[in-house]
Design a protein around this motif. Structure first.
Motif, mmCIF file in Angstrom:
data_model
loop_
_atom_site.group_PDB
_atom_site.id
_atom_site.type_symbol
_atom_site.label_atom_id
_atom_site.label_comp_id
_atom_site.label_asym_id
_atom_site.label_seq_id
_atom_site.Cartn_x
_atom_site.Cartn_y
_atom_site.Cartn_z
ATOM 1 N N TYR A 24 10.254 8.669 -0.974
ATOM 2 C CA TYR A 24 10.427 7.494 -1.832
ATOM 3 C C TYR A 24 10.173 7.868 -3.288
ATOM 4 C CZ TYR A 24 9.791 2.854 -3.815
ATOM 5 O OH TYR A 24 9.904 1.721 -4.587
ATOM 6 N N PRO A 69 0.839 -1.210 0.000
ATOM 7 C CA PRO A 69 0.000 0.000 0.000
ATOM 8 C C PRO A 69 0.876 1.264 0.000
ATOM 9 C CG PRO A 69 -0.112 -1.123 2.130
ATOM 10 C CD PRO A 69 0.727 -1.982 1.239
ATOM 11 N N LYS A 70 0.397 2.294 -0.623
ATOM 12 C CA LYS A 70 1.156 3.555 -0.766
ATOM 13 C C LYS A 70 1.592 4.131 0.580
ATOM 14 C CE LYS A 70 0.780 3.774 -5.237
ATOM 15 N NZ LYS A 70 1.738 2.971 -5.935
ATOM 16 N N GLU A 71 0.795 3.932 1.624
ATOM 17 C CA GLU A 71 1.142 4.492 2.932
ATOM 18 C C GLU A 71 2.360 3.829 3.582
ATOM 19 O OE1 GLU A 71 -2.428 1.750 3.306
ATOM 20 O OE2 GLU A 71 -1.999 3.520 2.132
ATOM 21 N N ARG A 72 2.822 2.718 3.046
ATOM 22 C CA ARG A 72 4.036 2.071 3.558
ATOM 23 C C ARG A 72 5.302 2.830 3.169
ATOM 24 N NH1 ARG A 72 4.102 -3.709 4.623
ATOM 25 N NH2 ARG A 72 6.326 -3.503 4.994
ATOM 26 N N PRO A 80 7.710 6.208 2.602
ATOM 27 C CA PRO A 80 7.905 7.561 3.104
ATOM 28 C C PRO A 80 7.734 8.573 1.962
ATOM 29 C CG PRO A 80 10.018 6.455 2.870
ATOM 30 C CD PRO A 80 8.965 5.434 2.571
ATOM 31 N N PRO A 81 7.494 9.827 2.283
ATOM 32 C CA PRO A 81 7.274 10.842 1.248
ATOM 33 C C PRO A 81 8.441 10.977 0.264
ATOM 34 C CG PRO A 81 6.765 11.732 3.421
ATOM 35 C CD PRO A 81 7.351 10.367 3.632
ATOM 36 N N TYR A 100 10.455 0.936 3.583
ATOM 37 C CA TYR A 100 9.114 0.348 3.589
ATOM 38 C C TYR A 100 9.133 -1.042 4.192
ATOM 39 C CZ TYR A 100 10.888 -1.383 -0.926
ATOM 40 O OH TYR A 100 11.642 -1.923 -1.930
#
Length: 165
Positions: free
Chosen positions: A41, A33-36, A38-39, A157
């Motif tokens: 990345y 999932p995208k929330e895994r 960090p910004p 991640y």
């Protein structure tokens, strides 16, 4: 005592396994999932990183049968005598140099030249241990996160749950 023998087939299987692990790693990352992430990345950079590694391996595979027998014998001794974690770190360094074009990319154009560079670097830094050469060569690169991307400070991640090394 097991002999430190590695065959051309063992090298082919090892490099093909490395390529497969890199491809599987991308599939695993795509499933996260995208929330895994960090910004900071950068998905495109890491896709390119994997692609460059795969291209390098693809370039080496057709040259395996040209590996000089003394090099194959030295790789067997190296696999037999040196700690897998040490070889893994050195191997990742060489692969990173090649993918980032930090080393003379044109100099490592064959499997034999690549393996000779690995041998040279391990002999400079490695500490000998005991073990079975065929078993130890398979441990040089983990199945999950083979390029160590998940552990990179830009990524973090983590390794997907349920995966083994």
């Amino acid at each position: 005592m097991t002999k430190p023998e590695i065959s051309y087939c063992d090298i082919r299987d090892w490099l093909a396994g490395l390529a497969a692990a890199i491809e599987l790693d991308q599939i695993r990352v795509d499933a996260l999932p995208k929330e895994r992430f960090p910004p900071q990345y950068d998905d495109g950079s890491w896709r390119l990183w994997r692609k460059e590694h795969l291209e390098f391996i693809a370039r080496l595979l057709p040259t395996i049968d040209e590996i000089p027998p003394p090099t194959l014998k030295q790789i067997g001794r190296l696999a037999f005598k040196y700690e897998s974690a040490v070889v893994n770190g050195i191997l990742l360094g060489i692969l990173a140099d090649v993918a980032s074009k930090d080393c003379a990319y044109e100099e490592l154009t064959t499997a034999g030249l690549f393996l000779n560079e690995l041998i040279r670097r391990v002999l400079l830094k490695g500490v000998p241990v005991a073990g079975d050469a065929r078993d130890r060569i398979t441990r040089w690169v983990p199945v999950t996160d083979p390029l160590g991307i998940a552990q990179d400070t830009e990524c973090l991640y983590g390794v997907p749950s349920g995966c083994v090394n």
